[in-house]
Scaffold this motif. Structure first.
Motif, PDB file in Angstrom:
ATOM      1  N   THR A  63      12.912   4.981  -1.901  1.00 38.96           N
ATOM      2  CA  THR A  63      12.427   4.747  -3.257  1.00 38.96           C
ATOM      3  C   THR A  63      12.179   3.265  -3.481  1.00 38.96           C
ATOM      4  N   ILE A  64      10.984   2.945  -3.967  1.00 37.53           N
ATOM      5  CA  ILE A  64      10.653   1.578  -4.356  1.00 37.53           C
ATOM      6  C   ILE A  64      10.276   1.607  -5.830  1.00 37.53           C
ATOM      7  N   THR A  65      10.774   0.638  -6.572  1.00 39.08           N
ATOM      8  CA  THR A  65      10.501   0.556  -8.000  1.00 39.08           C
ATOM      9  C   THR A  65       9.637  -0.667  -8.265  1.00 39.08           C
ATOM     10  N   LEU A  66       8.541  -0.448  -8.980  1.00 32.88           N
ATOM     11  CA  LEU A  66       7.619  -1.524  -9.326  1.00 32.88           C
ATOM     12  C   LEU A  66       7.746  -1.824 -10.810  1.00 32.88           C
ATOM     13  N   LEU A  67       8.032  -3.071 -11.130  1.00 29.88           N
ATOM     14  CA  LEU A  67       8.143  -3.518 -12.514  1.00 29.88           C
ATOM     15  C   LEU A  67       6.900  -4.326 -12.847  1.00 29.88           C
ATOM     16  N   LEU A  68       6.107  -3.833 -13.778  1.00 31.41           N
ATOM     17  CA  LEU A  68       4.858  -4.499 -14.132  1.00 31.41           C
ATOM     18  C   LEU A  68       5.107  -5.472 -15.268  1.00 31.41           C
ATOM     19  N   GLY A  69       4.855  -6.745 -14.988  1.00 33.44           N
ATOM     20  CA  GLY A  69       5.036  -7.780 -15.994  1.00 33.44           C
ATOM     21  C   GLY A  69       3.703  -8.283 -16.507  1.00 33.44           C
ATOM     22  N   GLY A  70       3.755  -9.392 -17.200  1.00 33.78           N
ATOM     23  CA  GLY A  70       2.537  -9.983 -17.732  1.00 33.78           C
ATOM     24  C   GLY A  70       1.757 -10.706 -16.646  1.00 33.78           C
ATOM     25  N   ASP A  71       0.510 -10.992 -16.911  1.00 32.34           N
ATOM     26  CA  ASP A  71      -0.381 -11.742 -16.017  1.00 32.34           C
ATOM     27  C   ASP A  71      -0.574 -11.080 -14.660  1.00 32.34           C
ATOM     28  N   GLY A  72      -0.524  -9.763 -14.592  1.00 28.91           N
ATOM     29  CA  GLY A  72      -0.769  -9.051 -13.333  1.00 28.91           C
ATOM     30  C   GLY A  72       0.328  -9.228 -12.296  1.00 28.91           C
ATOM     31  N   ARG A  73       1.501  -9.620 -12.713  1.00 28.69           N
ATOM     32  CA  ARG A  73       2.619  -9.822 -11.791  1.00 28.69           C
ATOM     33  C   ARG A  73       3.375  -8.522 -11.594  1.00 28.69           C
ATOM     34  N   VAL A  74       3.832  -8.303 -10.358  1.00 30.50           N
ATOM     35  CA  VAL A  74       4.591  -7.098 -10.037  1.00 30.50           C
ATOM     36  C   VAL A  74       5.900  -7.526  -9.385  1.00 30.50           C
ATOM     37  N   ASP A  75       7.016  -7.175  -9.986  1.00 28.41           N
ATOM     38  CA  ASP A  75       8.318  -7.361  -9.355  1.00 28.41           C
ATOM     39  C   ASP A  75       8.725  -6.012  -8.793  1.00 28.41           C
ATOM     40  N   TRP A  76       9.366  -6.029  -7.641  1.00 28.35           N
ATOM     41  CA  TRP A  76       9.745  -4.763  -7.025  1.00 28.35           C
ATOM     42  C   TRP A  76      11.101  -4.900  -6.345  1.00 28.35           C
ATOM     43  N   TYR A  77      11.761  -3.767  -6.245  1.00 33.61           N
ATOM     44  CA  TYR A  77      13.005  -3.698  -5.469  1.00 33.61           C
ATOM     45  C   TYR A  77      13.058  -2.359  -4.758  1.00 33.61           C
ATOM     46  N   TRP A  78      13.784  -2.343  -3.655  1.00 34.88           N
ATOM     47  CA  TRP A  78      13.912  -1.182  -2.776  1.00 34.88           C
ATOM     48  C   TRP A  78      15.270  -0.572  -3.013  1.00 34.88           C
ATOM     49  N   GLY A  79      15.326   0.694  -3.362  1.00 38.00           N
ATOM     50  CA  GLY A  79      16.594   1.360  -3.626  1.00 38.00           C
ATOM     51  C   GLY A  79      16.885   1.423  -5.111  1.00 38.00           C
ATOM     52  N   MET A  80      18.164   1.378  -5.447  1.00 38.42           N
ATOM     53  CA  MET A  80      18.580   1.437  -6.841  1.00 38.42           C
ATOM     54  C   MET A  80      18.884   0.030  -7.361  1.00 38.42           C
ATOM     55  N   LEU A  81      18.755  -0.165  -8.650  1.00 37.86           N
ATOM     56  CA  LEU A  81      18.885  -1.505  -9.227  1.00 37.86           C
ATOM     57  C   LEU A  81      20.285  -2.077  -9.083  1.00 37.86           C
ATOM     58  N   ASP A  82      21.319  -1.236  -9.249  1.00 47.73           N
ATOM     59  CA  ASP A  82      22.686  -1.763  -9.183  1.00 47.73           C
ATOM     60  C   ASP A  82      23.082  -2.197  -7.776  1.00 47.73           C
ATOM     61  N   LYS A  83      22.532  -1.579  -6.746  1.00 49.60           N
ATOM     62  CA  LYS A  83      22.773  -2.014  -5.361  1.00 49.60           C
ATOM     63  C   LYS A  83      21.486  -1.834  -4.554  1.00 49.60           C
ATOM     64  N   PRO A  84      20.559  -2.761  -4.725  1.00 48.29           N
ATOM     65  CA  PRO A  84      19.263  -2.616  -4.039  1.00 48.29           C
ATOM     66  C   PRO A  84      19.393  -2.851  -2.538  1.00 48.29           C
ATOM     67  N   LEU A  85      18.606  -2.131  -1.772  1.00 49.43           N
ATOM     68  CA  LEU A  85      18.550  -2.339  -0.327  1.00 49.43           C
ATOM     69  C   LEU A  85      17.752  -3.596   0.001  1.00 49.43           C
TER      70      LEU A  85
END
Length: 165
Positions: A63-85
């Motif tokens: 599972t990968i989570t994409l966080l869409l922010g302003g100005d076309g920026r994408v933050d992402w993390y792999w796994g779960m937020l509390d303990k990301p891989l």
């Protein structure tokens, strides 16, 4: 056609009937042979909001989570937020940015799990994200061949990640 020359000068005349006929034939030909492209719409299946059943938890190793922010920026993390891989990382839209990450993670999941199940992408747009960013990321899903993705609400902890960067 023969004309009688009476000595007075006549105005030269060009018969354009054949040219007009040819123009209408060409217009008709091109109208009938061209393909009219219809706008393509992307189908997104949204869950029923009245359904109160619990959903299965997502496997954090695919599972990968994409966080869409302003100005076309994408933050992402792999796994779960509390303990990301892996992550959280910041990327940009397009070929040099998030597309490479998605393709890399898709191949990584395919080699690690050796199952038919592929990568699952969770898309979470923030309030600052433009609608065009959501459309762009859905286009990236189509380009990368990712079939399992969902659009969800962003949590306050994920908003804090966007605010830090």
């Amino acid at each position: 056609m023969a004309e009688l020359n009476t000595g007075r000068r006549l105005q030269p005349r060009v018969d354009l009937t054949a040219m007009v006929d040819l123009a209408f034939l060409l217009i008709t030909f091109f109208m009938l042979t061209t393909n009219i492209n219809k706008q393509q719409a992307l189908d997104v299946a949204m869950p029923d909001t009245a359904d109160s059943t619990d959903f299965m938890p997502l496997a954090d190793n695919r599972t990968i989570t994409l966080l869409l922010g302003g100005d076309g920026r994408v933050d992402w993390y792999w796994g779960m937020l509390d303990k990301p891989l892996a992550g959280p990382y910041t990327s940009s839209m397009g070929k040099g940015g998030i597309r490479e990450v998605l393709l890399e993670k898709k191949d990584e999941v395919r080699t690690l799990t050796k199952e038919e199940k592929g990568i699952t992408v969770v898309i979470r747009p923030s309030a600052r994200a433009a609608y065009a960013s959501l459309v762009d990321i859905l286009d990236e899903m189509k380009i990368c061949g990712i079939h399992q993705y969902m659009i969800g609400e962003i949590s306050p902890a994920e908003e804090a990640i966007l605010a830090l960067r």
